[in-house]
Design an enzyme around this catalytic site. Sequence first.
Site, PDB file in Angstrom:
ATOM      1  N   ARG B  53      -3.869  -3.868  -0.103  1.00 50.41           N
ATOM      2  CA  ARG B  53      -2.647  -3.406  -0.779  1.00 50.41           C
ATOM      3  C   ARG B  53      -1.393  -3.833  -0.003  1.00 50.41           C
ATOM      4  O   ARG B  53      -0.350  -4.105  -0.598  1.00 50.41           O
ATOM      5  CB  ARG B  53      -2.696  -1.884  -0.901  1.00 50.41           C
ATOM      6  CG  ARG B  53      -1.585  -1.278  -1.758  1.00 50.41           C
ATOM      7  CD  ARG B  53      -1.824   0.206  -1.972  1.00 50.41           C
ATOM      8  NE  ARG B  53      -0.961   0.768  -2.994  1.00 50.41           N
ATOM      9  CZ  ARG B  53       0.077   1.566  -2.747  1.00 50.41           C
ATOM     10  NH1 ARG B  53       0.371   1.889  -1.509  1.00 50.41           N
ATOM     11  NH2 ARG B  53       0.804   2.048  -3.736  1.00 50.41           N
ATOM     12  N   ILE B  79       4.897   0.168  -7.239  1.00 51.14           N
ATOM     13  CA  ILE B  79       3.452  -0.024  -7.182  1.00 51.14           C
ATOM     14  C   ILE B  79       2.883   1.399  -7.166  1.00 51.14           C
ATOM     15  O   ILE B  79       3.302   2.236  -6.378  1.00 51.14           O
ATOM     16  CB  ILE B  79       3.029  -0.831  -5.936  1.00 51.14           C
ATOM     17  CG1 ILE B  79       1.505  -0.940  -5.845  1.00 51.14           C
ATOM     18  CG2 ILE B  79       3.578  -0.253  -4.648  1.00 51.14           C
ATOM     19  CD1 ILE B  79       1.044  -1.910  -4.729  1.00 51.14           C
ATOM     20  N   SER B  80       1.961   1.674  -8.090  1.00 51.08           N
ATOM     21  CA  SER B  80       1.470   3.046  -8.232  1.00 51.08           C
ATOM     22  C   SER B  80       0.793   3.517  -6.959  1.00 51.08           C
ATOM     23  O   SER B  80       0.293   2.716  -6.170  1.00 51.08           O
ATOM     24  CB  SER B  80       0.453   3.123  -9.374  1.00 51.08           C
ATOM     25  OG  SER B  80       1.060   2.786 -10.581  1.00 51.08           O
ATOM     26  N   GLN B  81       0.755   4.843  -6.796  1.00 50.57           N
ATOM     27  CA  GLN B  81       0.082   5.373  -5.614  1.00 50.57           C
ATOM     28  C   GLN B  81      -1.420   5.072  -5.743  1.00 50.57           C
ATOM     29  O   GLN B  81      -1.962   5.057  -6.864  1.00 50.57           O
ATOM     30  CB  GLN B  81       0.339   6.869  -5.463  1.00 50.57           C
ATOM     31  CG  GLN B  81      -0.286   7.742  -6.520  1.00 50.57           C
ATOM     32  CD  GLN B  81       0.186   9.180  -6.398  1.00 50.57           C
ATOM     33  OE1 GLN B  81       1.071   9.612  -7.108  1.00 50.57           O
ATOM     34  NE2 GLN B  81      -0.424   9.915  -5.477  1.00 50.57           N
ATOM     35  N   PRO B  82      -2.091   4.822  -4.646  1.00 54.86           N
ATOM     36  CA  PRO B  82      -3.496   4.397  -4.688  1.00 54.86           C
ATOM     37  C   PRO B  82      -4.381   5.347  -5.499  1.00 54.86           C
ATOM     38  O   PRO B  82      -5.263   4.902  -6.237  1.00 54.86           O
ATOM     39  CB  PRO B  82      -3.894   4.386  -3.213  1.00 54.86           C
ATOM     40  CG  PRO B  82      -2.630   4.099  -2.489  1.00 54.86           C
ATOM     41  CD  PRO B  82      -1.552   4.785  -3.281  1.00 54.86           C
TER      42      PRO B  82
END
Lengths: 801, 228
Positions: B53, B79-82
């Site tokens: 990431r 960027i979305s949270q994992p």
Amino acid sequence: MNNRTDESRDPARGAGAGIAFVSAGVTAWQLALMQWLGWVQWYHFAYLVIALALLGFGAAGTVLTLARARWLARWPRIAAIAAALAAATMALALRAAGAGGLAPDLYLLFADPWQIARLAAASLALACPFFFSGLAIGLVLTAGAARAGRLYAWNLAGSGAGGVAGWMLLGAFAPTQIPALVSMLPLAGAVLLLRCDALRGGARAAPVAGAAVLIAIATLLPGGPRPSQFKDISRLLDLPGARITADIPDPRGRLQIIDTPVFRPAPPGSLRFAAEYPVQRAVLLDGNLRGSLVDARGPAADDSRAVFDHALETVAWALGPRENVLFLESGGDGFAAWAAERGANRLVCVESHPGIAKELARVLPVGAIVENAEPRDVLARDGVAFDFIRFPMAGAFGGTVGMQAVGEQFLFTAEAFAAALDRLAADGVIAVSAWTEQAEKNAPRLLATVMEGLRRAGAGDPRAHIAMIRSWNATTLVVKRAPLTETDSAAIRGFCLRLEFDPLVLGGEVAEGAERFHEVPGSALTEQVRAVLDGDIAAAEAAAGGAFRLGPATDDRPYFSQFLKIGHLSRIAREGGWRSAPFVEMGYLVVALSAPVLLIAALALVVAPLSRVGWAGGSRWATAMFATGLGLGFMFLEIGLIARLTLLLGGALTSAATVLTTLLVAAGAGSALSQRFPATPRTLARITLGVAAVCVALGVATAHAPEGWSAPVAARMLVAGLAIAPAAFVMGMAFPTLLRLLEATEPSHVPWAWAVNGCASVVAPSLAILIAVNAGHSAVFAAAAAAYAIAAVATVALRPR
Amino acid sequence: MAVAFALLAAMSPLLLAAPRDEARIRDAMVRDTIERRGVRDPAVLKAMRTVPRHMLVPERHRRDAYDDSPLPIGHGQTISQPYIVALMSEIVGVAPGDKVLEIGTGSGYQAAVLAEMGAKVFTIEIVPELARRAAADLREIGYADIATREGDGYFGWPEEAPFDAIVVTAAADRIPPPLIEQLADGGRMIIPVGPPMGDQFLVLVTKKDGKVRTKTVLPVRFVPLTRG
């Protein structure tokens, strides 16, 4: 250098005109600041601007107290320099506040500790013009104490003229252009003040020249605060091909229209829709998406109408044809054109913003009537009965994380729905929708508010008039003036089956098969709806965990979008983490947090410096109590009146203009004439008790103000102003009388009285909003009365002459 | 001399810092924030442990790449949270060989995770700069077989339809009909609903025998940005 004193001239001549220009600049700058900050952030800055103005003036008062002895001998020059600095900082402050990407973002306030420092720095920068203006005005008033009455008159006249000038500028220029223009007013004030100065020659012109250079530099500097990256305008402008095709300044909100080939909004509808959603134009007010426009006469018209063949809200047509239809702040999205095609022969679209009304007139079907008016005004009138009334969506798509929580929404109250029911024909129907949320709040409150509206409109059993249906992402409430019949219920069921919606409420109770097409496992909506139908709001709130208020919104507490019970915040924070807790209802928490922050700022900038002069004397606590009561009471009444008169005057801005102007002029006149009365504790007790009684009377009277009065707005403003003026006149007498008493008995208390009053005034706007949100506007009037009553009690301990 | 010493002392953490063991940090993130919050699919967990990431976020945010929070990637996008990426990947239930359409490439992270799970991924991004950057980044870290396209996701990718799964990464007020049409019979589409910074929920759209049904799957609490 040519130094000489012109003994033949009255040194204060010209000073009055000078402070008039400075005062005008202050009012115009406040308006400009409110709109610019409302555009880059949210409207919460409107009350913050008032607080910053009071903070700047309070700090100036403290500095004057400390420096008075040294400055009085050279007052014209120092006042002129302060006015010139006010002009320069007006032009520069917004650019400085947004310089280097340092502008604060409310969205990030609770996530990034640096945002608090940014906000503090920006607030200090924005308070500078108020501070320097306060210095200039205060110094002139101090130096010209012998002609205080006339100077007050100049001051008030300037403030009023500045309001008018600001209003006109907001209607003619973009927010970015206005600060430099407004700065010309205090600059002119500086020139006039310098005419009073004995100093001659080039040195005299130096402050003005310096300020002019700074203003010129400010106009050449790029930037200033930009809209938050989270505002709709920023997101829309990121889309390919996006361009602003209209940018219309207006005091009621900056209208911008964005065209992009990929903006395809849609009303809540069926997943069976298989055609193409048409491209629409995005309509934004102050950077927030207000709606969309599709040209009913253009190539996208057919696609647009097809969308509404599958829309939730068209369920009304399943109950029968609709000939007279009314759209409240909506309709440009193609619904009006669809209704026309389906046989509506009288289309009325009510739009409160003049710019949007003009755009609507261009895109609606030929023959549609566009009325530029407040929707509540239109609902309150007598006239043609409508077969259908469409309200705008409750809440915004995706929510606004409660940003609008403390904004008054008079279109979503029980009284508004009762008024709409009165405008319906016998078989007429209202449709209003809410987007689905993870924790449902809008839909149950909408139901509770509509049911209260039905009760107020005289419906025997409100449940018999209501149906609710759901799509995958929205709920629509259908309200019929007459009770819904079995045939109606069958028609709604058929409509749902055809378009694969789920009926939620039919025949006065939760419908069977409420999750046939759209499963919502774990959702409390059904239970909430059942409880609201039974009139048990507490049970509805408990079903969703108890953290949110779901009771009906009313005109006294018109905060439809405020749900959070503050006592539950810590539990929410424990479950999801403190950093995310504020996003449950950001707007409310911003206001709640600002009260202590502003108090600390006021104590630090206004009160703390005074410790150098000390504060002794037996009645200091009584003085503090009296000054606090006055500061709180005045601001509470001001904010309560603005909110209450919105309906009578047909708009928040009209109300604010009327209330502020009346209070300013009448209270100023009261101040000027207060010298004719003896300055004794008894006089003060009579004044404050009288004002307390008037607060109660105004609270009661304005609660019963006639809504939708057909008189012209100017006439309404005049009547409202005349009603407020006597109270404001007496209110204005209190503080000067206190100062005269203290001057005679305990002169060392005078600066402290100013400082404490200033602190209370700074905090009061936030407190007033919190009281209104939690207990209603009546409680704000009661709080104003209580504050004046406390001041009256304090007079017992004031030292008599 | 004292000043030089003070400067050296202040800079010492930078001078002496050892290279970060990104794989170990990534592994800890998966264990501590994704598995602990209930994601169980071994394929998802393996993919989350594999995709770097930190190579898909702007350089200044690389140190935060394995925090369970979204990060800004420019143009108001994140960027979305994992956890959200893992959750959406699990819910949509991708099997090796599935054809998956992603609407909203953003940084390319979600596409990389789906590809790592064995799917043939097609991804569309509407913001040209993001589309180009993601395509380049994905190639650079070894996901050259992900098909990328710059354009309006509304119309899907008709040439490659039907898709076994569709992942929409940005909340929308409607589901574009072309996407429903391009979903294979028995296919699944996942779409988030809710404010960009606040409580969201995921909606699972299924298509069976031509009939479309929706199901609200799970509430998701968003953790807000840490930097603007």
